[in-house]
Design a protein around this motif. Structure first.
Motif, mmCIF file in Angstrom:
data_model
loop_
_atom_site.group_PDB
_atom_site.id
_atom_site.type_symbol
_atom_site.label_atom_id
_atom_site.label_comp_id
_atom_site.label_asym_id
_atom_site.label_seq_id
_atom_site.Cartn_x
_atom_site.Cartn_y
_atom_site.Cartn_z
ATOM 1 N N LYS A 104 -29.560 -27.202 -21.357
ATOM 2 C CA LYS A 104 -30.157 -27.682 -22.599
ATOM 3 C C LYS A 104 -29.430 -27.140 -23.839
ATOM 4 O O LYS A 104 -28.989 -25.996 -23.872
ATOM 5 C CB LYS A 104 -31.632 -27.285 -22.674
ATOM 6 C CG LYS A 104 -32.529 -28.034 -21.700
ATOM 7 C CD LYS A 104 -33.971 -27.574 -21.814
ATOM 8 C CE LYS A 104 -34.848 -28.268 -20.789
ATOM 9 N NZ LYS A 104 -36.239 -27.738 -20.808
ATOM 10 N N ILE A 105 -29.356 -28.011 -24.844
ATOM 11 C CA ILE A 105 -28.812 -27.649 -26.149
ATOM 12 C C ILE A 105 -29.888 -27.933 -27.190
ATOM 13 O O ILE A 105 -30.408 -29.048 -27.275
ATOM 14 C CB ILE A 105 -27.541 -28.453 -26.476
ATOM 15 C CG1 ILE A 105 -26.430 -28.140 -25.472
ATOM 16 C CG2 ILE A 105 -27.091 -28.197 -27.909
ATOM 17 C CD1 ILE A 105 -25.885 -26.723 -25.555
ATOM 18 N N ASP A 116 -21.339 -17.393 -32.029
ATOM 19 C CA ASP A 116 -20.448 -17.200 -30.884
ATOM 20 C C ASP A 116 -19.305 -18.207 -30.881
ATOM 21 O O ASP A 116 -18.214 -17.917 -30.394
ATOM 22 C CB ASP A 116 -21.247 -17.316 -29.582
ATOM 23 C CG ASP A 116 -22.406 -16.333 -29.542
ATOM 24 O OD1 ASP A 116 -22.149 -15.121 -29.680
ATOM 25 O OD2 ASP A 116 -23.563 -16.765 -29.397
ATOM 26 N N LEU A 117 -19.571 -19.390 -31.395
ATOM 27 C CA LEU A 117 -18.579 -20.454 -31.507
ATOM 28 C C LEU A 117 -18.689 -21.073 -32.901
ATOM 29 O O LEU A 117 -19.797 -21.201 -33.427
ATOM 30 C CB LEU A 117 -18.797 -21.540 -30.454
ATOM 31 C CG LEU A 117 -18.691 -21.131 -28.977
ATOM 32 C CD1 LEU A 117 -19.167 -22.270 -28.086
ATOM 33 C CD2 LEU A 117 -17.257 -20.741 -28.615
ATOM 34 N N ILE A 118 -17.568 -21.469 -33.470
ATOM 35 C CA ILE A 118 -17.546 -22.137 -34.770
ATOM 36 C C ILE A 118 -16.763 -23.434 -34.609
ATOM 37 O O ILE A 118 -15.615 -23.419 -34.151
ATOM 38 C CB ILE A 118 -16.860 -21.277 -35.846
ATOM 39 C CG1 ILE A 118 -17.529 -19.911 -35.977
ATOM 40 C CG2 ILE A 118 -16.851 -21.999 -37.191
ATOM 41 C CD1 ILE A 118 -16.711 -18.903 -36.782
ATOM 42 N N ILE A 137 -20.315 -27.498 -27.008
ATOM 43 C CA ILE A 137 -21.449 -27.676 -26.095
ATOM 44 C C ILE A 137 -20.997 -27.447 -24.648
ATOM 45 O O ILE A 137 -21.673 -26.768 -23.857
ATOM 46 C CB ILE A 137 -22.054 -29.079 -26.271
ATOM 47 C CG1 ILE A 137 -22.789 -29.175 -27.612
ATOM 48 C CG2 ILE A 137 -22.994 -29.429 -25.117
ATOM 49 C CD1 ILE A 137 -23.209 -30.586 -27.994
ATOM 50 N N ARG A 138 -19.850 -27.998 -24.302
ATOM 51 C CA ARG A 138 -19.319 -27.851 -22.941
ATOM 52 C C ARG A 138 -19.059 -26.377 -22.620
ATOM 53 O O ARG A 138 -19.364 -25.900 -21.513
ATOM 54 C CB ARG A 138 -18.028 -28.669 -22.844
ATOM 55 C CG ARG A 138 -17.474 -28.816 -21.457
ATOM 56 C CD ARG A 138 -16.303 -29.793 -21.477
ATOM 57 N NE ARG A 138 -16.751 -31.152 -21.809
ATOM 58 C CZ ARG A 138 -15.933 -32.188 -21.952
ATOM 59 N NH1 ARG A 138 -14.623 -32.025 -21.825
ATOM 60 N NH2 ARG A 138 -16.403 -33.375 -22.241
ATOM 61 N N MET A 139 -18.509 -25.646 -23.581
ATOM 62 C CA MET A 139 -18.271 -24.219 -23.360
ATOM 63 C C MET A 139 -19.571 -23.462 -23.156
ATOM 64 O O MET A 139 -19.675 -22.609 -22.263
ATOM 65 C CB MET A 139 -17.509 -23.626 -24.547
ATOM 66 C CG MET A 139 -16.078 -24.074 -24.653
ATOM 67 S SD MET A 139 -15.279 -23.358 -26.131
ATOM 68 C CE MET A 139 -13.732 -24.257 -26.131
ATOM 69 N N ALA A 185 -28.752 -23.512 -22.784
ATOM 70 C CA ALA A 185 -27.401 -22.976 -22.884
ATOM 71 C C ALA A 185 -27.097 -22.468 -24.283
ATOM 72 O O ALA A 185 -26.524 -21.392 -24.446
ATOM 73 C CB ALA A 185 -26.386 -24.053 -22.499
ATOM 74 N N GLY A 186 -27.452 -23.266 -25.283
ATOM 75 C CA GLY A 186 -27.048 -22.881 -26.622
ATOM 76 C C GLY A 186 -27.845 -23.545 -27.709
ATOM 77 O O GLY A 186 -28.664 -24.438 -27.471
ATOM 78 N N LEU A 187 -27.569 -23.087 -28.914
ATOM 79 C CA LEU A 187 -28.243 -23.567 -30.104
ATOM 80 C C LEU A 187 -27.159 -23.997 -31.089
ATOM 81 O O LEU A 187 -26.323 -23.191 -31.488
ATOM 82 C CB LEU A 187 -29.102 -22.441 -30.675
ATOM 83 C CG LEU A 187 -30.242 -22.797 -31.615
ATOM 84 C CD1 LEU A 187 -31.258 -21.669 -31.650
ATOM 85 C CD2 LEU A 187 -29.726 -23.082 -33.019
#
Length: 442
Positions: free
Chosen positions: A141-142, A277-279, A130-132, A216-218
Motif C-alpha cells: 500500500k501507498i 527517504d526518497l525525493i 513507489i516501486r522502490m 510500504a510508503g507515504l
C-alpha cells in the motif's frame, strides 16, 4: 535549406500552426473537439511571442517548469555541445555527463542521500519511488493525499488525489487521506495549529486502520502545487516524518513542481527542516529544456539494492542531452543567484502585491505561497467561500490573455508562478494585469 523548406516556413503563421495542430495533434486532459490552443512561436526569458509578434508575459512557467526562463543561452549552448559529442547512450553505460548531473543534484539534497535514479519526467519518477518503497519494505500500500497531483502514469495517477485519477484507477494498493488546508479545512479547525494537529491525528488513524504492516510508503508533495500551492502548517511535515518512523514507512517527498528554486530555496523541503527517504524531481531541474526527472535515493535504500535486483528501468534514463541541460541549469542558477531572486521577488513583490489584491477584490478569498509559487483562491463571496464559477474563471483567463499575460489557471485559482528569473518590474506588471482582470468581474 531547400526551396521547398524555405517556401514552407515562410508561409507559417498563427492560423497555419493552429490548423495543423487541430488536424493532427491529440491533446492531454482534454475533450478534443472544442480546443483552440494558443499559438507560440518563440520565447526569451519571461516572455513569449506568436507569429504575429503578439507578446505574452509568462506567469505560468508553462507547467510550472521553466524556472530559468525561456531559451537561456548557456543551457542551449550546453545542449548543442553535448549533441556534438554524444547525442544518446544506453543507461547501462557510464557517461560523464550523467555522473556530473547526479553529483550536482546530490549537492542540493540533504545529508544522507547517495544516488540518483534518472527518469524521463516527474510521473515516472514517482512510479519508481513507489516501486522502490514496495521493494524495500515488501509491502504494497501507498498512502497519498486527496489534494495532490503526482503524474499521469499508472501508479502516479492512482496516487493522485484529484478527479483525474477516477477513470484511471488501474494500479492497486492506493489509499488516500486529507492533507491540511486551513482555508477549506476538513477538520473544523480555526487556526493552523489545530489544522496541523487534527490532520496528523487523521493520518495516524488512516495508518492504523489500514494496517501499518501492509503499508510500504507515504507519498506527499512537500508543497502541493496543482492542488493549490498549499504550504503546510508549521509542524505538519515533521509530524508526518515521525509517523513514518513510528510505523516503518518509506517517506517520499514529491518535489517535481516545488523543487529547484521555485519556492525560493533549492528544494521546498529546505523550508521545513524535514528529511524524507526518497525525493522525486523533474521540471525545474533543467527547466524542461530536455525531458528529465528522477529519484534521489538515501543511503539505506540505495544499499538495499547493492545485492537485490531493482526491477525498473527506462531506455532514456539519464539521456545525455537532458543531463547536459541539468548541469548547465544548476550551474547557472547558482552563478546568477536565481534561487535568491525567486525568494526576493516572493518576499518583496508577490506576497505584498497579492495581499493588496486580496484587500481590493471581493472575489479573492485567500492568497498564499512562497517564492515564485503562489496562488489566488477565487470565490463567489468571502462569507460562503464558494468557489468562483467556471464560466467566470474562464472569462477572467481570457481577459488576462487579451492584456498580454499568460496565466496558469486551475479550477477556481490563479497560480502565480512566473520563472524564477522574473524581475521586480515584470512581477509588478503581471500583478497589475491580474488586478485589472479581477476588476472586470461582477
Amino acid at each position: 535549406m531547400t526551396t521547398r523548406e524555405s517556401s514552407y516556413t515562410e508561409n507559417v503563421d498563427n492560423a497555419h500552426v493552429r490548423a495543423l495542430d487541430r488536424a493532427h495533434v491529440f491533446h492531454s486532459w482534454s475533450a478534443q473537439g472544442a480546443l483552440d490552443p494558443l499559438v507560440i512561436k518563440s520565447g526569451e526569458g519571461c516572455r513569449l511571442w506568436d507569429y504575429d509578434g503578439r507578446e505574452y508575459l509568462d506567469f505560468s512557467s508553462q507547467l510550472v517548469n521553466t524556472n530559468i526562463g525561456h531559451q537561456h543561452p548557456r543551457v542551449i549552448a550546453a545542449i548543442k555541445a553535448q549533441a556534438d559529442e554524444l547525442t544518446t547512450i544506453a543507461p547501462a553505460h557510464a557517461n560523464w555527463m550523467r555522473g556530473r548531473a547526479a553529483e550536482k543534484i546530490l549537492e542540493r539534497a540533504p545529508a544522507g542521500f547517495a544516488k540518483v535514479f534518472f527518469t524521463n519526467a516527474g510521473a515516472d519518477a514517482n512510479e519508481n519511488a513507489i516501486r522502490m518503497a514496495r521493494a524495500v519494505t515488501g509491502r504494497e500500500k501507498i498512502l497519498s493525499a486527496y489534494r495532490s497531483y503526482h503524474g499521469g502514469t499508472g501508479s502516479a495517477i492512482a496516487a493522485t488525489g484529484d478527479f483525474r485519477r477516477v477513470p484511471n484507477e488501474f494500479s492497486r494498493g492506493h489509499v488516500r487521506f486529507f492533507n491540511p488546508f486551513l482555508y477549506r479545512s476538513e477538520f473544523w479547525a480555526d487556526n493552523e495549529e489545530e489544522e496541523c494537529q487534527r490532520a496528523l491525528h487523521h493520518l495516524r488513524r488512516v495508518i492504523e486502520c489500514e494496517g501499518p504492516a501492509s503499508i510500504a510508503g507515504l507519498l506527499l508533495e512537500t508543497i502541493p502545487g496543482t492542488a493549490g500551492v498549499l504550504v503546510p502548517p508549521p509542524g505538519y511535515l515533521a509530524g508526518v516524518r515521525a509517523l513514518a518512523d513510528e510505523f516503518g514507512l518509506v517517506l517520499i517527498f514529491d518535489e517535481v513542481m516545488a523543487g529547484f528554486g521555485r519556492t525560493g530555496a533549492w528544494l521546498a523541503l529546505d523550508h521545513f527542516d524535514v528529511v524524507p527517504d526518497l525525493i522525486t524531481f523533474a521540471k525545474g531541474v533543467n527547466s524542461g529544456y530536455v525531458p528529465a526527472g528522477g529519484v534521489i535515493v538515501n543511503q539505506c535504500i540505495a544499499h538495499h539494492f547493492d545485492d537485490e535486483m531493482f526491477y525498473g528501468g527506462l531506455t532514456y534514463s539519464g539521456h545525455p542531452l537532458a543531463m547536459a541541460a541539468i548541469c548547465a541549469t544548476l550551474e547557472t542558477m547558482q552563478e546568477e543567484g536565481i534561487v535568491d531572486n525567486a525568494r526576493h521577488i516572493g518576499e518583496t513583490v508577490l506576497s505584498p502585491g497579492l495581499a493588496r489584491l486580496a484587500q481590493r477584490h471581493a472575489h479573492v478569498g485567500e492568497v498564499r505561497g512562497l517564492g515564485v509559487f503562489h496562488a489566488i483562491e477565487l470565490v463567489e463571496d468571502r462569507d460562503s467561500r464558494a468557489p468562483l464559477a467556471a464560466a467566470k474563471v474562464g472569462k477572467l483567463k481570457q481577459t488576462m490573455l487579451e492584456r498580454g499575460l499568460l496565466p496558469f489557471v486551475v479550477a477556481n485559482r490563479i497560480h502565480v508562478v512566473p520563472p524564477c528569473i522574473v524581475t521586480a518590474g515584470e512581477a509588478e506588471q503581471g500583478l497589475a494585469i491580474i488586478d485589472e482582470a479581477l476588476g472586470t468581474l461582477v
